[in-house]
Design a protein around this motif. Structure first.
Motif, PDB file in Angstrom:
ATOM      1  N   PRO A  32       4.289  50.420  24.567  1.00 50.97           N
ATOM      2  CA  PRO A  32       4.288  51.702  25.287  1.00 50.97           C
ATOM      3  C   PRO A  32       3.164  52.617  24.798  1.00 50.97           C
ATOM      4  CG  PRO A  32       6.509  51.124  24.564  1.00 50.97           C
ATOM      5  CD  PRO A  32       5.563  50.178  23.880  1.00 50.97           C
ATOM      6  N   THR A  33       2.572  53.369  25.720  1.00 52.01           N
ATOM      7  CA  THR A  33       1.519  54.330  25.362  1.00 52.01           C
ATOM      8  C   THR A  33       1.877  55.755  25.772  1.00 52.01           C
ATOM      9  OG1 THR A  33       0.315  53.923  27.437  1.00 52.01           O
ATOM     10  CG2 THR A  33      -0.290  52.576  25.518  1.00 52.01           C
ATOM     11  N   HIS A  34       2.536  55.911  26.920  1.00 55.61           N
ATOM     12  CA  HIS A  34       2.922  57.235  27.410  1.00 55.61           C
ATOM     13  C   HIS A  34       4.330  57.158  27.986  1.00 55.61           C
ATOM     14  CE1 HIS A  34      -1.464  57.410  27.325  1.00 55.61           C
ATOM     15  NE2 HIS A  34      -1.369  58.730  27.264  1.00 55.61           N
ATOM     16  N   GLY A  66       7.834  55.245  31.930  1.00 61.28           N
ATOM     17  CA  GLY A  66       6.783  54.999  30.959  1.00 61.28           C
ATOM     18  C   GLY A  66       5.793  53.928  31.373  1.00 61.28           C
ATOM     19  N   ILE A  67       4.634  53.986  30.713  1.00 61.58           N
ATOM     20  CA  ILE A  67       3.591  52.985  30.922  1.00 61.58           C
ATOM     21  C   ILE A  67       3.180  52.425  29.563  1.00 61.58           C
ATOM     22  CG2 ILE A  67       2.734  54.102  33.002  1.00 61.58           C
ATOM     23  CD1 ILE A  67       0.327  55.093  31.330  1.00 61.58           C
ATOM     24  N   GLY A  68       2.448  51.325  29.600  1.00 61.91           N
ATOM     25  CA  GLY A  68       1.996  50.742  28.351  1.00 61.91           C
ATOM     26  C   GLY A  68       0.881  49.745  28.612  1.00 61.91           C
ATOM     27  N   LYS A  69       0.523  49.011  27.566  1.00 63.42           N
ATOM     28  CA  LYS A  69      -0.510  47.978  27.686  1.00 63.42           C
ATOM     29  C   LYS A  69       0.053  46.638  27.229  1.00 63.42           C
ATOM     30  CE  LYS A  69      -4.597  50.913  27.493  1.00 63.42           C
ATOM     31  NZ  LYS A  69      -5.945  51.127  26.911  1.00 63.42           N
ATOM     32  N   ARG A  83      -3.244  47.775  31.591  1.00 64.20           N
ATOM     33  CA  ARG A  83      -2.313  48.904  31.695  1.00 64.20           C
ATOM     34  C   ARG A  83      -1.290  48.613  32.779  1.00 64.20           C
ATOM     35  NH1 ARG A  83      -4.923  54.629  32.548  1.00 64.20           N
ATOM     36  NH2 ARG A  83      -5.085  54.563  30.279  1.00 64.20           N
ATOM     37  N   VAL A  84      -0.016  48.817  32.469  1.00 64.24           N
ATOM     38  CA  VAL A  84       1.053  48.532  33.417  1.00 64.24           C
ATOM     39  C   VAL A  84       2.099  49.635  33.393  1.00 64.24           C
ATOM     40  CG1 VAL A  84       0.770  46.014  33.251  1.00 64.24           C
ATOM     41  CG2 VAL A  84       2.385  47.176  31.719  1.00 64.24           C
ATOM     42  N   ILE A 128       6.824  44.435  35.592  1.00 68.90           N
ATOM     43  CA  ILE A 128       5.614  45.227  35.357  1.00 68.90           C
ATOM     44  C   ILE A 128       4.789  45.255  36.637  1.00 68.90           C
ATOM     45  CG2 ILE A 128       5.510  44.711  32.881  1.00 68.90           C
ATOM     46  CD1 ILE A 128       3.189  42.762  33.554  1.00 68.90           C
ATOM     47  N   VAL A 129       4.062  46.353  36.820  1.00 68.45           N
ATOM     48  CA  VAL A 129       3.114  46.479  37.926  1.00 68.45           C
ATOM     49  C   VAL A 129       1.814  47.001  37.334  1.00 68.45           C
ATOM     50  CG1 VAL A 129       2.590  47.616  40.115  1.00 68.45           C
ATOM     51  CG2 VAL A 129       4.938  46.919  39.610  1.00 68.45           C
ATOM     52  N   GLU A 130       0.729  46.307  37.595  1.00 69.09           N
ATOM     53  CA  GLU A 130      -0.565  46.698  37.036  1.00 69.09           C
ATOM     54  C   GLU A 130      -1.027  48.037  37.608  1.00 69.09           C
ATOM     55  OE1 GLU A 130      -3.637  43.755  36.878  1.00 69.09           O
ATOM     56  OE2 GLU A 130      -2.214  42.123  36.460  1.00 69.09           O
ATOM     57  N   LEU A 131      -1.709  48.812  36.760  1.00 69.86           N
ATOM     58  CA  LEU A 131      -2.160  50.149  37.123  1.00 69.86           C
ATOM     59  C   LEU A 131      -3.686  50.244  37.063  1.00 69.86           C
ATOM     60  CD1 LEU A 131       0.392  52.178  34.988  1.00 69.86           C
ATOM     61  CD2 LEU A 131       0.338  52.117  37.487  1.00 69.86           C
TER      62      LEU A 131
END
Length: 341
Positions: A32-34, A66-69, A83-84, A128-131
């Motif tokens: 997780p990043t955000h 949330g999002i992450g890598k 990033r997903v 997950i879904v790529e961003l």
């Protein structure tokens, strides 16, 4: 590997727990990043969810936005560093009629199952879904909330009649803001009206056609369809106003959550032939639709940036507490945690 999970064990108290996770599996591992704090997380954090629910669901890691890598994909299909957005709903079966977010067997993170407050999150491949890398990560952090509005609008489009000249949205908070903006971008030739309690919040809705405080709605104002984004006891009064201002055979899309039953004027619902459309949470398809929508409408993401209220860098448990406490006192927008713990 040992994964650290940051769980709420009682109101306002977090503890670190350790889980041994194997990389010899089909799970994609995301760092997780955000992370974004939701009102539902706050009900657990403050202990207002109710004693029975608290006893049943705690200890539990919070956060479902949330999002992450990606840090590991056993099949090598997703590049490390991608990033997903993480999909919190986890279905255990499929149904040809019932969507994944309505199946009673589905699990939902931060609602009885550990959410995203972890060092690493192990996810099924379809969760997950790529961003796009170019989009604002602070906005992407609450993609899940945007999918709630998107899901409700998609359900409306499948169920309501086709006269869609005037929309009304009740609720001047985050969900109301997102819903009105999606409607305005999706129905460019239609009028979108926001109804709320607080003028200072309504002032943020610069993109709508009209805005009214709920005690100053013209008696002769009529709309084709309404969206309720109020929740709580206030949703009762919002629904009453919607019924009053709807053209016959219009629809009301209900999105706000209430802990207690609310009264509904069934006499006028029957007399006007109104359709009530309930919606809750979202599924993978809504995340895909939302990400594509954000790609197509860059200005939408810019407007979403106005919803970023508080930013909190998180390196310790005390930072988590501070983020939740800041969120409680925030009068507008979302609190986003930069997850560096």
């Amino acid at each position: 590997m040992i994964n650290q999970v940051y769980r709420l064990v009682s109101p306002r108290q977090f503890e670190v727990t350790y889980k041994d996770r194997s990389l010899q599996s089909d799970y994609i591992v995301v760092r997780p990043t955000h992370l974004s704090i939701c009102a539902a997380d706050q009900r657990y954090y403050t202990g207002t969810r109710g004693k029975e629910a608290m006893a049943k669901k705690l200890p539990m890691a919070l956060i479902h936005e949330g999002i992450g890598k990606v840090v590991y994909d056993p099949k090598g299909e997703v590049k490390v560093g991608t990033r997903v957005v993480m999909v919190p709903n986890t279905p255990t079966e499929t149904d040809e009629i019932i969507a994944e977010n309505y199946l009673r067997t589905s699990k939902f993170r931060s609602s009885g199952y550990d959410g995203f407050m972890q060092d690493y999150v192990f996810l099924n491949r379809d969760r997950i879904v790529e961003l796009p890398e170019e989009l604002n990560p602070s906005v992407l952090a609450f993609t899940e909330l945007i999918t709630i509005a998107m899901h409700s609008i998609v359900r409306f489009e499948d169920r309501a009649h086709r006269r869609r000249r005037v929309f009304g949205v009740w609720g001047d908070g985050n969900l109301g803001y997102i819903t009105t903006l999606i409607l305005k971008r999706r129905y460019k030739d239609s009028k979108v009206i926001i109804f709320g309690k607080n003028q200072y919040k309504l002032d943020h809705f610069s993109f709508v056609d009209e805005a009214y405080t709920i005690d100053e709605i013209p008696d002769d104002l009529l709309i084709d369809h309404a969206f309720e984004a109020v929740g709580g006891k206030g949703s009762q009064y919002a629904i009453d106003q919607m019924i009053d201002h709807l053209h016959p055979e219009g629809s009301i899309s209900l999105m706000g959550v209430s802990e207690y039953p609310v009264e509904v004027n069934t006499r006028m619902i029957l007399e006007k032939g109104i359709t009530l459309i309930g919606s809750s949470r979202s599924g993978r398809s809504d995340f895909v639709n939302t990400v594509e929508f954000m790609k197509e409408h860059p200005d939408f993401v810019e407007y979403m940036g106005l919803l970023v209220g508080e930013m909190q860098e998180v390196r310790t448990i005390q930072d988590i507490v501070e983020a939740f406490e800041k969120d409680l006192t925030s009068s507008w927008g979302k609190t986003v945690m930069e997850w560096k713990i």
